[in-house]
Design an enzyme around this catalytic site. Sequence first.
Site, PDB file in Angstrom:
ATOM      1  N   TYR A 185       0.896  -1.170   0.000  1.00  0.00           N
ATOM      2  CA  TYR A 185       0.000   0.000   0.000  1.00  0.00           C
ATOM      3  C   TYR A 185       0.926   1.210   0.000  1.00  0.00           C
ATOM      4  O   TYR A 185       1.435   1.628   1.044  1.00  0.00           O
ATOM      5  CB  TYR A 185      -0.930  -0.010   1.212  1.00  0.00           C
ATOM      6  CG  TYR A 185      -1.709   1.273   1.386  1.00  0.00           C
ATOM      7  CD1 TYR A 185      -2.553   1.726   0.381  1.00  0.00           C
ATOM      8  CD2 TYR A 185      -1.599   2.023   2.541  1.00  0.00           C
ATOM      9  CE1 TYR A 185      -3.267   2.903   0.523  1.00  0.00           C
ATOM     10  CE2 TYR A 185      -2.317   3.209   2.701  1.00  0.00           C
ATOM     11  CZ  TYR A 185      -3.149   3.633   1.684  1.00  0.00           C
ATOM     12  OH  TYR A 185      -3.848   4.806   1.818  1.00  0.00           O
ATOM     13  N   ASP A 224      -2.159  -1.296  -3.954  1.00  0.00           N
ATOM     14  CA  ASP A 224      -2.460   0.104  -4.260  1.00  0.00           C
ATOM     15  C   ASP A 224      -1.139   0.854  -4.411  1.00  0.00           C
ATOM     16  O   ASP A 224      -0.470   1.158  -3.428  1.00  0.00           O
ATOM     17  CB  ASP A 224      -3.308   0.701  -3.132  1.00  0.00           C
ATOM     18  CG  ASP A 224      -3.669   2.146  -3.378  1.00  0.00           C
ATOM     19  OD1 ASP A 224      -3.369   2.665  -4.473  1.00  0.00           O
ATOM     20  OD2 ASP A 224      -4.253   2.772  -2.473  1.00  0.00           O
ATOM     21  N   ASN A 227      -1.025   3.874  -5.752  1.00  0.00           N
ATOM     22  CA  ASN A 227      -1.370   5.292  -5.589  1.00  0.00           C
ATOM     23  C   ASN A 227      -0.819   6.176  -6.698  1.00  0.00           C
ATOM     24  O   ASN A 227      -0.470   7.343  -6.464  1.00  0.00           O
ATOM     25  CB  ASN A 227      -0.893   5.795  -4.220  1.00  0.00           C
ATOM     26  CG  ASN A 227      -2.048   5.998  -3.255  1.00  0.00           C
ATOM     27  OD1 ASN A 227      -3.100   6.494  -3.639  1.00  0.00           O
ATOM     28  ND2 ASN A 227      -1.857   5.609  -2.007  1.00  0.00           N
ATOM     29  N   ASP A 231     -13.538   2.671  -1.188  1.00  0.00           N
ATOM     30  CA  ASP A 231     -13.417   3.568  -2.341  1.00  0.00           C
ATOM     31  C   ASP A 231     -12.560   2.944  -3.437  1.00  0.00           C
ATOM     32  O   ASP A 231     -12.400   3.532  -4.510  1.00  0.00           O
ATOM     33  CB  ASP A 231     -12.832   4.920  -1.913  1.00  0.00           C
ATOM     34  CG  ASP A 231     -11.490   4.777  -1.216  1.00  0.00           C
ATOM     35  OD1 ASP A 231     -11.185   3.663  -0.746  1.00  0.00           O
ATOM     36  OD2 ASP A 231     -10.754   5.773  -1.122  1.00  0.00           O
ATOM     37  N   HIS A 232     -11.988   1.745  -3.173  1.00  0.00           N
ATOM     38  CA  HIS A 232     -11.267   0.967  -4.178  1.00  0.00           C
ATOM     39  C   HIS A 232     -12.076  -0.279  -4.505  1.00  0.00           C
ATOM     40  O   HIS A 232     -12.967  -0.676  -3.761  1.00  0.00           O
ATOM     41  CB  HIS A 232      -9.885   0.546  -3.662  1.00  0.00           C
ATOM     42  CG  HIS A 232      -8.925   1.680  -3.516  1.00  0.00           C
ATOM     43  ND1 HIS A 232      -7.833   1.876  -4.342  1.00  0.00           N
ATOM     44  CD2 HIS A 232      -8.881   2.699  -2.614  1.00  0.00           C
ATOM     45  CE1 HIS A 232      -7.166   2.957  -3.967  1.00  0.00           C
ATOM     46  NE2 HIS A 232      -7.782   3.469  -2.917  1.00  0.00           N
ATOM     47  N   CYS A 280     -29.643  24.207  -7.009  1.00  0.00           N
ATOM     48  CA  CYS A 280     -28.426  24.408  -7.795  1.00  0.00           C
ATOM     49  C   CYS A 280     -28.778  25.084  -9.113  1.00  0.00           C
ATOM     50  O   CYS A 280     -29.907  24.972  -9.617  1.00  0.00           O
ATOM     51  CB  CYS A 280     -27.717  23.073  -8.040  1.00  0.00           C
ATOM     52  SG  CYS A 280     -28.630  21.908  -9.076  1.00  0.00           S
ATOM     53  N   HIS A 321     -29.278  22.258 -12.429  1.00  0.00           N
ATOM     54  CA  HIS A 321     -30.397  21.326 -12.530  1.00  0.00           C
ATOM     55  C   HIS A 321     -31.648  21.805 -11.802  1.00  0.00           C
ATOM     56  O   HIS A 321     -32.690  21.149 -11.900  1.00  0.00           O
ATOM     57  CB  HIS A 321     -29.982  19.958 -11.958  1.00  0.00           C
ATOM     58  CG  HIS A 321     -28.690  19.434 -12.499  1.00  0.00           C
ATOM     59  ND1 HIS A 321     -27.488  19.579 -11.829  1.00  0.00           N
ATOM     60  CD2 HIS A 321     -28.397  18.787 -13.647  1.00  0.00           C
ATOM     61  CE1 HIS A 321     -26.526  19.027 -12.538  1.00  0.00           C
ATOM     62  NE2 HIS A 321     -27.040  18.537 -13.643  1.00  0.00           N
ATOM     63  N   CYS A 354     -24.048  21.149  -5.567  1.00  0.00           N
ATOM     64  CA  CYS A 354     -24.961  20.266  -6.286  1.00  0.00           C
ATOM     65  C   CYS A 354     -24.914  18.869  -5.678  1.00  0.00           C
ATOM     66  O   CYS A 354     -23.849  18.354  -5.332  1.00  0.00           O
ATOM     67  CB  CYS A 354     -24.594  20.214  -7.767  1.00  0.00           C
ATOM     68  SG  CYS A 354     -25.662  19.148  -8.757  1.00  0.00           S
ATOM     69  N   CYS A 408     -23.107  19.850 -11.331  1.00  0.00           N
ATOM     70  CA  CYS A 408     -22.819  21.171 -11.896  1.00  0.00           C
ATOM     71  C   CYS A 408     -21.884  21.932 -10.959  1.00  0.00           C
ATOM     72  O   CYS A 408     -21.545  21.476  -9.875  1.00  0.00           O
ATOM     73  CB  CYS A 408     -24.111  21.951 -12.121  1.00  0.00           C
ATOM     74  SG  CYS A 408     -25.050  22.306 -10.616  1.00  0.00           S
TER      75      CYS A 408
END
Length: 423
Positions: free
Chosen positions: A64, A105, A107, A211-212, A374, A377, A400, A414
């Site tokens: 890592y 990872d 990175n 998140d991986h 926003c 949208h 947003c 956005c």
Amino acid sequence: MAAEEGLSGLLATHNGDVGCYGNMDEFTQEELRALDSEGRALLTQHKIRTWEGKEKTLTLINVYCPHADAGKPERLSFKMRFYRLLQIRAEALLAAGSHVIILGDLNTAHRPIDHWDAVNLECFEEDPGRKWMDGLLSNLGCQAGSHVRPFIDSYRCFQPKQEGAFTCWSAVSGARHLNYGSRLDYVLGDRTLVIDTFQDSFRLPEVMGSDHCPVGAVLSVSSMPAKQCPPLCTRFLPEFAGTQLKILRFLVRLKQDPVFKHSALRLGKQTQVQMHQNKARVRSARPRPSHAGSSRGQKNLTNYFQPSSSRPQVSPILELPSVGALMTPKTLEEEAMARVVEGQASVSEAKDEKEVRTSFWKSVLGGPSPMPLCGGHREPCVMRTVKKPGPNLGRHFYMCARPQGPPTDPSSRCNFFLWSRPS
């Protein structure tokens, strides 16, 4: 066959270690200790048999790698020194005759195809981490010669032009929904191993939990079991700690069957009922004392206290008349009418009290103000908090609510931004 923590060898226990450290004279002892102090590398060595029947040694380097924070320039230097130490150790293992796989990872997004916004990043290919990967990796079609690098990116070997093959996305912005990320996780194998044994290299973006996403590879080899596990494999198992254990560690609590548990509960209740009945029989068989002052039998606690002489004594015979006795008796119709009137009065009082409380709390607590819309949208925004050190640290703002994505995608977030008013 062997297992070891760290790349420098300073954490080695000299019992079941992998070995082969290479020339690390360019590092000081303090620097090596700092690079291994964050627990970023774990090496395991295995015996494998190829489809041709040849037995070989394979060393896996699970890493890592450090992240280079833009706000902390010293971490970029730390990251590059870690890369250098990793390469020295991997090349030393190759020189010793072992196949090597570096996985985990790293990175760093190697090529522009590995990053969602490489076009808009200045000096993308001049990044020190990408230059290090250029010196470590070579293409599968490279001819043998002096410029051939020792390792191959196995995924790009099988999917050389696959776009959007990302392994990491920002969890805060929800970028995974629109695949707005980068490829930071790799399975790097030495050239000979990839050419001879790798059958596939893949990603698993549908696997959630981080998140991986996981990455992997398929090799046409079989593993040979070791006669004895290395000590590092049993490092956190108490039965191999060499200390005396309590007998409770060797006992396992069995899970009771629901039917057995119900029958046991009924049996326990029956037993309790029988015990109470037996106690009642015992009490009824005991002789009772003839009077309270008798020497036999248990005395009352009030027998040990005397009333105060200063306080006037109230005759127990005196009884005060009840309130109902002083009132004029009513007929049944009058009593029924009185109950109806009292019930209506109590209901109206409770209703009035509830309305008063409701109006009071509405005046005190106005409730959260509606979210602004926003600009892109016309949808309700989300509130975020500034976490970056600076004058706006802890300040709230609106943005947003849609996930982050390519600017050309109309369904992505956005650029709306609005500071929240201080409360």
